[in-house]
Scaffold this motif. Structure first.
Motif, short mmCIF file in Angstrom:
data_model
loop_
_atom_site.label_atom_id
_atom_site.label_comp_id
_atom_site.label_asym_id
_atom_site.label_seq_id
_atom_site.Cartn_x
_atom_site.Cartn_y
_atom_site.Cartn_z
N GLU A 1 -8.11 7.33 7.41
CA GLU A 1 -8.96 6.65 8.40
C GLU A 1 -9.31 5.23 7.92
OE1 GLU A 1 -10.18 8.41 11.17
OE2 GLU A 1 -11.27 6.64 11.91
N ALA A 2 -9.61 5.12 6.64
CA ALA A 2 -10.02 3.82 6.08
C ALA A 2 -8.85 2.82 6.10
CB ALA A 2 -10.52 4.00 4.65
N LYS B 1 0.58 10.74 -8.45
CA LYS B 1 1.26 9.44 -8.29
C LYS B 1 0.28 8.30 -7.96
CE LYS B 1 5.69 11.45 -6.90
NZ LYS B 1 6.60 11.65 -5.76
N VAL B 2 -1.00 8.64 -7.82
CA VAL B 2 -1.96 7.59 -7.42
C VAL B 2 -1.99 6.48 -8.47
CG1 VAL B 2 -4.39 7.11 -6.94
CG2 VAL B 2 -3.31 9.13 -5.96
N GLU B 3 -2.20 6.87 -9.72
CA GLU B 3 -2.23 5.84 -10.77
C GLU B 3 -0.85 5.24 -11.00
OE1 GLU B 3 -3.92 6.56 -14.71
OE2 GLU B 3 -5.56 7.56 -13.63
N LEU C 1 -4.07 8.53 -0.65
CA LEU C 1 -3.64 9.93 -0.73
C LEU C 1 -3.57 10.44 0.71
CD1 LEU C 1 -2.91 11.86 -3.01
CD2 LEU C 1 -5.29 12.63 -3.02
N SER C 2 -2.36 10.65 1.20
CA SER C 2 -2.20 10.85 2.65
C SER C 2 -2.77 12.17 3.14
CB SER C 2 -0.73 10.73 3.03
OG SER C 2 0.05 11.56 2.22
N LYS C 3 -3.03 13.11 2.23
CA LYS C 3 -3.62 14.38 2.68
C LYS C 3 -5.15 14.28 2.79
CE LYS C 3 -3.23 16.14 -2.01
NZ LYS C 3 -2.46 16.88 -2.96
N VAL D 1 0.87 -1.18 0.00
CA VAL D 1 0.00 0.00 0.00
C VAL D 1 0.90 1.23 0.00
CG1 VAL D 1 -1.79 1.26 1.24
CG2 VAL D 1 -1.71 -1.25 1.37
N VAL D 2 0.73 2.10 -0.99
CA VAL D 2 1.54 3.31 -1.07
C VAL D 2 0.77 4.48 -0.45
CG1 VAL D 2 2.43 5.05 -2.70
CG2 VAL D 2 2.91 2.62 -3.07
N PHE D 3 1.47 5.28 0.36
CA PHE D 3 0.92 6.52 0.88
C PHE D 3 1.65 7.66 0.20
CE2 PHE D 3 0.24 3.37 4.15
CZ PHE D 3 -1.03 3.66 4.65
N THR D 4 0.93 8.48 -0.53
CA THR D 4 1.59 9.56 -1.26
C THR D 4 0.89 10.89 -1.00
OG1 THR D 4 2.24 10.34 -3.47
CG2 THR D 4 0.21 9.06 -3.37
#
Ligand code: NAP
Ligand code: ZN
Ligand code: ZN
Length: 377
Positions: free
Chosen positions: A253-254, A231-233, A245-247, A223-226
């Protein structure tokens, strides 16, 4: 062309006679200078030395921190670069494990005391007397000279700190393995990551994208946190199973209680507490990024309630780095690189700071200006 720079393959073993080789390089002359063309005198190989003609050198965010003085005072002029790949040009008389023409690499270490408990365990990066980094460090076995790194056409390194790069790996794409690769491989191994584990990767830059590839090759779910929408795709294309998307607080929360181990590669101060909430019981967060200023405090409650570990990790030892290179060759893992010329280095640094890199810049050393007749360093 002098004896020292003559192409010679295969070359006879050398003893420490003759003149140092003048090598082209790029480096900083002060914290504000940016990177400029320089000439470095490389020592004549001693009996245990390997002289390497450098082909490629990756640009690590640590190079930016160091050359810009963000980690404190440096010795200038300073040639950065510790993701070095090239071919052996010649070897000292006692070297029998490398021959001219071999594809080799040098990472972040060029020496250590070789005697302390850490060194004897193959953990040279944690040498109790201080490791000798590839640049910016006093090299007591070589007259106390300050080491100068791989943004250069050649380097001379003791054979004990030279890695063998498997021939199947593309040399430019393999260069970042020498720091970004081993720095992420080592904590993943230390945590014993295996099939079924869920690995979180925070920050999708040079280190982060290697963490994704290596963790996937180990069989983990990733799992990437960006912080970057763009960069999501891209993270999924790289092989991540999920992206957060860390912001976005709801997305964070999920992700609560879903991750076993986090590899945090962010180069700037940031709040870790939301990431601790994503860890399961007995989870661990390895902090790899070394921001120039303090981070927000960690909440003890977050650690205590689920027996979490908050750990750091520094690159990797020589034997483990070789293990990582062989692992990457076996699994077809290399870095995603954008090869740059010497003239593009300063712009590449600015782009790295802005997070605008997919995912590692690599210098093609053929683009360095020829060395001048007199060494700057
Ligand atoms: P990089 O390629 O620049 O990647 C860092 C990533 O962090 C960025 O791409 C970005 O990813 C994320 N980020 C989020 N906020 C940021 C901000 N305000 N400023 C900068 N980055 C931000 O860097 P790297 O070469 O991977 O190195 C990362 C850090 O690890 C550096 O501090 C470096 O010195 C350190 N390092 C440590 C070791 C060790 O042994 N522990 C070894 C090598 C490097 P998103 O866009 O996805 O958010
Ligand atoms: Zn590095
Ligand atoms: Zn030691």
């Amino acid at each position: 062309m002098s004896d020292e720079t003559a192409e010679a393959s295969p070359a006879p073993p050398v003893t420490a006679k003759g003149m140092p080789t003048l090598a082209a390089a790029y480096g900083a002359t002060s914290a504000e200078s940016g990177l400029v063309s320089l000439t470095v005198a490389r020592r004549v190989p001693k009996e245990d030395d390997v002289e390497i003609e450098i082909d490629f050198c990756g640009l690590c965010h640590s190079d930016v921190h160091a050359t810009r003085g963000e980690w404190g005072a440096q010795s200038y002029p300073l040639v950065p670069g510790h993701e070095i790949v090239g071919r052996v040009r010649r070897v000292g008389s006692a070297v029998d494990d490398f021959v001219p023409g071999d594809l080799v690499g040098v990472g972040c270490l060029v020496d250590s005391c070789r005697e302390c408990d850490s060194c004897l365990e193959g953990l040279e990066q944690y040498c109790e007397r201080g490791n000798v980094g590839t640049y910016g460090v006093k090299d007591s076995r070589n007259g106390g000279a300050i080491t100068q790194g791989g943004y250069s056409t050649s380097v001379v390194v003791d054979r004990r700190f030279v890695l063998r790069v498997p021939e199947g790996l593309d040399p430019a794409a393999a260069a970042p393995l020498l720091c970004a690769g081993i720095t992420t491989y080592s904590p993943l191994r230390y945590f014993d990551v295996e099939e079924g584990d869920v690995v979180g990767v925070v920050g999708l830059g040079g280190l982060g994208h290697m963490a994704v590839k290596i963790a996937k090759a180990m069989g983990a779910q990733v799992v990437v946190f960006t912080t970057s929408d763009a960069k999501v795709e891209a993270a999924i294309e790289l092989g991540a199973d999920d992206v957060v998307l860390s912001k976005d607080p709801e997305a964070m929360e999920a992700a609560n209680r879903t991750i076993d181990v986090i590899i945090d590669t962010v180069a700037a101060p940031h709040d870790l507490n939301p990431y601790f909430r994503t860890l399961r019981l007995n989870g661990a967060l390895f902090q790899l990024g070394l921001p120039p200023t303090d981070m927000p405090p960690v909440s003890p409650g977050a650690l205590i309630r689920r027996r979490l570990s908050y750990a750091g990790s520094l690159i990797g030892g020589i034997a483990e780095t070789q293990e990582m290179l062989d692992f990457c060759a076996e699994h077809g893992v290399v870095s995603e690189v954008e090869v740059v010329t010497a003239r593009q280095l300063n712009e590449a640094y600015d782009r790295m700071v802005a997070g605008d890199v997919k995912y590692r810049f690599v210098l093609d050393t053929k683009t360095l200006q020829p060395p001048s007749e007199k060494a700057d360093i």
